[in-house]
Motif scaffolding. Sequence first.
Motif, PDB file in Angstrom:
ATOM      1  N   GLU A   1      41.654  -5.179  58.337  1.00  0.00           N
ATOM      2  CA  GLU A   1      42.913  -4.584  58.801  1.00  0.00           C
ATOM      3  C   GLU A   1      43.159  -4.868  60.273  1.00  0.00           C
TER       4      GLU A   1
ATOM      5  N   THR B   1      52.996   3.323  49.672  1.00  0.00           N
ATOM      6  CA  THR B   1      51.618   2.909  49.937  1.00  0.00           C
ATOM      7  C   THR B   1      51.605   1.880  51.063  1.00  0.00           C
TER       8      THR B   1
ATOM      9  N   THR C   1      34.956   6.101  62.298  1.00  0.00           N
ATOM     10  CA  THR C   1      35.638   5.373  61.246  1.00  0.00           C
ATOM     11  C   THR C   1      35.533   3.879  61.535  1.00  0.00           C
TER      12      THR C   1
ATOM     13  N   THR D   1      47.369   3.373  57.008  1.00  0.00           N
ATOM     14  CA  THR D   1      46.154   2.678  56.595  1.00  0.00           C
ATOM     15  C   THR D   1      45.002   3.673  56.547  1.00  0.00           C
ATOM     16  N   ASP D   2      44.342   3.756  55.431  1.00  0.00           N
ATOM     17  CA  ASP D   2      43.248   4.709  55.235  1.00  0.00           C
ATOM     18  C   ASP D   2      41.924   4.033  55.592  1.00  0.00           C
TER      19      ASP D   2
ATOM     20  N   SER E   1      38.978   4.919  55.090  1.00  0.00           N
ATOM     21  CA  SER E   1      37.981   5.027  54.018  1.00  0.00           C
ATOM     22  C   SER E   1      38.209   3.984  52.927  1.00  0.00           C
ATOM     23  N   ARG E   2      39.387   3.333  52.945  1.00  0.00           N
ATOM     24  CA  ARG E   2      39.695   2.296  51.964  1.00  0.00           C
ATOM     25  C   ARG E   2      39.836   0.924  52.617  1.00  0.00           C
ATOM     26  N   SER E   3      39.216   0.760  53.765  1.00  0.00           N
ATOM     27  CA  SER E   3      39.263  -0.535  54.444  1.00  0.00           C
ATOM     28  C   SER E   3      38.750  -1.639  53.531  1.00  0.00           C
ATOM     29  N   ARG E   4      39.333  -2.820  53.676  1.00  0.00           N
ATOM     30  CA  ARG E   4      38.871  -3.977  52.901  1.00  0.00           C
ATOM     31  C   ARG E   4      37.558  -4.549  53.447  1.00  0.00           C
TER      32      ARG E   4
END
Length: 406
Positions: free
Chosen positions: A166, A298, A45, A26-27, A29-32
């Motif tokens: 997440e 992914t 983060t 899980t990135d 920087s791309r959290s929902r």
Amino acid sequence: MGAAKKARTVKPSPPPVRAPRAPIATDPSRSRGRLHPEADSRTRTPFERDRDRIVHASAFRRLRGKTQVFVAHEGDHYRTRLTHSLEVAQIARAVARQMGFDDDLAECLGIAHDLGHPPFGHTGEDVLDACMENYGGFDHNAQTLRVLTKLERRFPTFDGLNLTWETLEGVVKHNGPLIRYGQKLEDLPVAIQEYNATHDLELASWPGIEAQVAAHADDIAYNNHDIDDGLRAGLFTLDEAREEVPMVARVLATVEKDYPGIETDRLVAETVRRLIGVLVDDLVWETNRRLEAEKPQTPEDVRAAGKPLVGFSDIMNDHQAVLRRFLMARMYRHWKVNRSRSHAKRILRQLFDVFLAEPELLPPNWQAGGDGAGGKKTARRVCDYIAGMTDDYAIDEHRRLFNLDR
């Protein structure tokens, strides 16, 4: 005076190997994102921020007074929900780091996973579920979500801790999809239905890889600390564990071979430490095997896999089943534990009944939002109040209400 001893030079160990970030990790920087938008932190983060919010929550602090098998006042050395959560977080972080997953998220989920547990362990959960039978039931996983999204009130413009999607997904789904095998959304606990209506957690899919790691870290932690606590409490002996649990016998033998004549306390501690290592190694090996077979690319591939990608080998599952049967027979059903469980049942049932019938006995801040004696909203307020109690607070509250000498 004799010559001074020369300091022994120790060759420094190489730094631990940290796996490169895996494409299925899980990135952050791309959290929902969060239900209530907030500016990003300049120093942490999103998942580090979630972890810190949980650590500072009052529900997390209260875990120090909640136990799983023993009642808090029975001894200072037994695990509490707090120490257990820290152990789970440590194991989850170590596994995630070794495999290139997001270790901050894995640690965060380990810290958060038990926040909804009531006093007196699983006994408390069973009693509250029975008490709430006509009012929507009680489920510790749903209660954790309720704590994180509603009951913690530390911010000026919203209830809850406003954690990332997440983290909340991982807390709710760490044991797998909630909607499967013909189950429907309306079959789930009300707390999950209500929150999901405003922030879709995709309850029919598997959780992210870090949540799956945290779930198995939970298994590793509680199986091994129950061995330690059961031995400390005298509920079973080391010889009984050796005779009935082959995995324990093998690890014990390696410790005794390496350290002949070692004292019992050190023998137990080293055996538990090595057992944790054996389980972690198996978890990493089997998870790598599954990932190689499935080849997810992914985080969404992990959720869409249709099965868990983190797990133990079949052989290790068999070993753990033997261990759990041993602990069930020798520890969880021990007559001393049964007595504590019996006391806990009466305390919580009587507390629930009196508060439901006389909600004016609740502290003022817990009376707000009720709908009178016997009402559904009042029942949920009572349930929330009791679920948040520590073991000792529940005992003291019961004395205050039922002991005329207090």
